[in-house]
Design a protein around this motif. Structure first.
Motif, mmCIF file in Angstrom:
data_model
loop_
_atom_site.group_PDB
_atom_site.id
_atom_site.type_symbol
_atom_site.label_atom_id
_atom_site.label_comp_id
_atom_site.label_asym_id
_atom_site.label_seq_id
_atom_site.Cartn_x
_atom_site.Cartn_y
_atom_site.Cartn_z
ATOM 1 N N ASN A 10 40.271 41.959 23.472
ATOM 2 C CA ASN A 10 41.653 41.841 23.001
ATOM 3 C C ASN A 10 42.670 42.255 24.058
ATOM 4 O O ASN A 10 43.852 42.392 23.759
ATOM 5 C CB ASN A 10 41.852 42.656 21.717
ATOM 6 C CG ASN A 10 43.110 42.245 20.979
ATOM 7 O OD1 ASN A 10 43.577 41.106 21.086
ATOM 8 N ND2 ASN A 10 43.678 43.167 20.225
ATOM 9 N N TYR A 11 42.213 42.505 25.289
ATOM 10 C CA TYR A 11 43.095 42.709 26.437
ATOM 11 C C TYR A 11 42.653 41.712 27.506
ATOM 12 O O TYR A 11 41.459 41.585 27.793
ATOM 13 C CB TYR A 11 42.986 44.128 26.987
ATOM 14 C CG TYR A 11 43.573 45.206 26.107
ATOM 15 C CD1 TYR A 11 44.819 45.761 26.376
ATOM 16 C CD2 TYR A 11 42.873 45.674 24.994
ATOM 17 C CE1 TYR A 11 45.351 46.753 25.576
ATOM 18 C CE2 TYR A 11 43.389 46.667 24.182
ATOM 19 C CZ TYR A 11 44.632 47.211 24.475
ATOM 20 O OH TYR A 11 45.155 48.197 23.667
ATOM 21 N N ALA A 12 43.612 41.007 28.105
ATOM 22 C CA ALA A 12 43.266 39.921 29.025
ATOM 23 C C ALA A 12 42.413 40.406 30.188
ATOM 24 O O ALA A 12 41.424 39.758 30.569
ATOM 25 C CB ALA A 12 44.535 39.249 29.539
ATOM 26 N N ALA A 13 42.772 41.564 30.769
ATOM 27 C CA ALA A 13 42.019 42.056 31.929
ATOM 28 C C ALA A 13 40.584 42.392 31.534
ATOM 29 O O ALA A 13 39.644 42.137 32.293
ATOM 30 C CB ALA A 13 42.712 43.272 32.528
ATOM 31 N N HIS A 14 40.396 42.973 30.358
ATOM 32 C CA HIS A 14 39.031 43.283 29.911
ATOM 33 C C HIS A 14 38.265 42.003 29.594
ATOM 34 O O HIS A 14 37.060 41.914 29.867
ATOM 35 C CB HIS A 14 39.057 44.184 28.680
ATOM 36 C CG HIS A 14 37.699 44.448 28.103
ATOM 37 N ND1 HIS A 14 36.715 45.084 28.806
ATOM 38 C CD2 HIS A 14 37.158 44.127 26.897
ATOM 39 C CE1 HIS A 14 35.613 45.169 28.055
ATOM 40 N NE2 HIS A 14 35.868 44.588 26.904
ATOM 41 N N ALA A 15 38.950 41.013 29.015
ATOM 42 C CA ALA A 15 38.285 39.730 28.742
ATOM 43 C C ALA A 15 37.741 39.130 30.034
ATOM 44 O O ALA A 15 36.601 38.649 30.089
ATOM 45 C CB ALA A 15 39.253 38.761 28.064
ATOM 46 N N ARG A 16 38.554 39.192 31.106
ATOM 47 C CA ARG A 16 38.081 38.684 32.400
ATOM 48 C C ARG A 16 36.935 39.540 32.927
ATOM 49 O O ARG A 16 35.973 39.032 33.509
ATOM 50 C CB ARG A 16 39.241 38.651 33.401
ATOM 51 C CG ARG A 16 40.301 37.590 33.085
ATOM 52 C CD ARG A 16 41.277 37.429 34.230
ATOM 53 N NE ARG A 16 42.074 38.623 34.476
ATOM 54 C CZ ARG A 16 43.237 38.870 33.882
ATOM 55 N NH1 ARG A 16 43.741 38.010 32.996
ATOM 56 N NH2 ARG A 16 43.920 39.965 34.171
ATOM 57 N N MET A 31 34.710 40.965 31.276
ATOM 58 C CA MET A 31 33.488 40.659 30.537
ATOM 59 C C MET A 31 33.128 39.177 30.588
ATOM 60 O O MET A 31 32.259 38.714 29.847
ATOM 61 C CB MET A 31 33.639 41.112 29.080
ATOM 62 C CG MET A 31 33.909 42.598 28.924
ATOM 63 S SD MET A 31 32.649 43.652 29.692
ATOM 64 C CE MET A 31 31.258 43.326 28.609
ATOM 65 N N GLY A 32 33.833 38.414 31.428
ATOM 66 C CA GLY A 32 33.465 37.022 31.631
ATOM 67 C C GLY A 32 34.251 36.018 30.816
ATOM 68 O O GLY A 32 33.940 34.820 30.827
ATOM 69 N N GLY A 33 35.294 36.455 30.099
ATOM 70 C CA GLY A 33 36.111 35.544 29.307
ATOM 71 C C GLY A 33 37.361 35.122 30.063
ATOM 72 O O GLY A 33 37.624 35.565 31.177
ATOM 73 N N ASP A 34 38.150 34.264 29.421
ATOM 74 C CA ASP A 34 39.381 33.786 30.059
ATOM 75 C C ASP A 34 40.318 33.269 28.977
ATOM 76 O O ASP A 34 39.898 32.581 28.052
ATOM 77 C CB ASP A 34 39.071 32.672 31.059
ATOM 78 C CG ASP A 34 40.283 32.300 31.900
ATOM 79 O OD1 ASP A 34 41.166 33.153 32.062
ATOM 80 O OD2 ASP A 34 40.347 31.161 32.365
ATOM 81 N N GLY A 35 41.601 33.618 29.088
ATOM 82 C CA GLY A 35 42.585 33.059 28.171
ATOM 83 C C GLY A 35 42.667 33.805 26.846
ATOM 84 O O GLY A 35 42.018 34.822 26.625
ATOM 85 N N ARG A 36 43.476 33.251 25.922
ATOM 86 C CA ARG A 36 43.713 33.880 24.609
ATOM 87 C C ARG A 36 42.723 33.318 23.591
ATOM 88 O O ARG A 36 43.008 32.383 22.854
ATOM 89 C CB ARG A 36 45.154 33.625 24.163
ATOM 90 C CG ARG A 36 45.588 34.488 22.963
ATOM 91 C CD ARG A 36 47.060 34.254 22.644
ATOM 92 N NE ARG A 36 47.608 35.291 21.784
ATOM 93 C CZ ARG A 36 47.961 35.105 20.516
ATOM 94 N NH1 ARG A 36 47.824 33.911 19.949
ATOM 95 N NH2 ARG A 36 48.461 36.097 19.812
ATOM 96 N N ASP A 87 49.974 45.111 25.893
ATOM 97 C CA ASP A 87 49.170 44.095 26.559
ATOM 98 C C ASP A 87 48.067 43.519 25.671
ATOM 99 O O ASP A 87 47.263 42.706 26.132
ATOM 100 C CB ASP A 87 48.542 44.663 27.832
ATOM 101 C CG ASP A 87 49.588 44.977 28.894
ATOM 102 O OD1 ASP A 87 50.665 44.345 28.853
ATOM 103 O OD2 ASP A 87 49.332 45.848 29.749
ATOM 104 N N MET A 88 48.005 43.958 24.413
ATOM 105 C CA MET A 88 47.032 43.367 23.492
ATOM 106 C C MET A 88 47.277 41.865 23.373
ATOM 107 O O MET A 88 48.432 41.418 23.265
ATOM 108 C CB MET A 88 47.143 43.984 22.102
ATOM 109 C CG MET A 88 46.514 45.339 21.954
ATOM 110 S SD MET A 88 46.574 45.844 20.208
ATOM 111 C CE MET A 88 45.699 47.393 20.314
ATOM 112 N N PRO A 108 41.009 48.148 26.813
ATOM 113 C CA PRO A 108 41.484 47.659 28.113
ATOM 114 C C PRO A 108 40.368 47.673 29.149
ATOM 115 O O PRO A 108 39.250 48.126 28.878
ATOM 116 C CB PRO A 108 42.595 48.642 28.473
ATOM 117 C CG PRO A 108 42.240 49.893 27.756
ATOM 118 C CD PRO A 108 41.544 49.475 26.491
ATOM 119 N N GLU A 109 40.685 47.179 30.327
ATOM 120 C CA GLU A 109 39.683 47.109 31.390
ATOM 121 C C GLU A 109 39.251 48.504 31.839
ATOM 122 O O GLU A 109 39.889 49.508 31.530
ATOM 123 C CB GLU A 109 40.248 46.341 32.582
ATOM 124 C CG GLU A 109 41.398 47.043 33.287
ATOM 125 C CD GLU A 109 41.924 46.246 34.460
ATOM 126 O OE1 GLU A 109 41.109 45.658 35.187
ATOM 127 O OE2 GLU A 109 43.160 46.209 34.639
#
Length: 227
Positions: free
Chosen positions: A34-40, A42-47, A171-172, A200-201
């Motif tokens: 649920n935070y963009a930097a953490h999504a990246r 962990m290998g994710g991208d975008g909303r 930043d959520m 967060p990251e």
């Protein structure tokens, strides 16, 4: 009087800041990425649309304290999160209805057996053993909305005094009310439900002896030691 065949399990309760009353826990839901930097991270991208997993209520560790290093892992990770505590339930909430259902807020740490999670992901299996073990959810006292209507500012985690995670609640990807609304489309929510709203990251490993401090501006701090 009802007779129980085995001892009745005790309910899990959380202290409420500056109150004698306690918050009874019903179910525990958690949101991933649920935070963009953490999504990246962990290998994710975008909303991405919010996705959920659960922890057992008796897997919480109210107030922190001493947290046993879990069995069956060599890679225990920390993930600090804002936690939403619900006062009202229902289904198919709008974000406005979801916001009105929130009783208060806490700081929690989603402890994760990262090696088991990676194995489960690679095999297409459930994450339960990676996320829902005993003492996997250290959590602070609940701050009611009468004292703090909406948390704002920084969410952070320190290990041995060293800053490991820091993020801004602004930043959520999905706001707390949006997260609750999305959860209400999957389950009929009820008073006592908790929702961990994402981290967060900077997630990383913990070892025995680590002293952890989890903080969110305006909320009761959480401290624990891994033993």
């Amino acid at each position: 009087m009802i007779a129980y065949a085995v001892p009745r399990p005790e309910s899990v309760v959380l202290p409420i800041v500056e109150e004698d009353a306690v918050f009874p826990v019903r179910r525990v839901f958690c949101v991933g990425r649920n935070y963009a930097a953490h999504a990246r991270e962990m290998g994710g991208d975008g909303r991405e649309a919010p996705f959920f997993f659960s922890k057992p209520a008796d897997g919480l560790a109210p107030g922190g304290g001493e947290i046993p290093y879990p069995s069956a892992t060599a890679d225990l990770h920390h993930e600090v999160e804002l936690v939403v505590a619900l006062a009202h339930g229902g289904s198919n909430f709008t974000p406005e209805q979801a916001d009105a259902a929130i009783f208060g807020w806490a700081v929690g740490v989603d402890l994760t057996r990262r090696d088991l999670q990676a194995e489960a992901k690679a095999s297409g299996r459930p994450w339960d053993a990676a996320k829902g073990f005993d003492f996997s959810g250290p959590i602070s006292a609940v701050t009611p909305r009468l004292k703090l209507d909406q948390p704002r500012g920084r969410l952070r985690l320190r290990v041995g005094g060293t800053l490991r995670q820091e993020g801004d609640l602004a930043d959520m990807i999905w706001s707390p009310a949006e997260v609750v609304a999305q959860a209400s489309k999957l389950w009929r929510l009820a008073p006592g439900d908790l929702i961990f709203t994402g981290t967060p990251e900077g997630v990383g490993p913990l070892v025995r002896g680590d002293k952890v401090e989890a903080l969110c501006d305006g909320l009761s701090p959480l401290r624990f030691r891994v033993v």
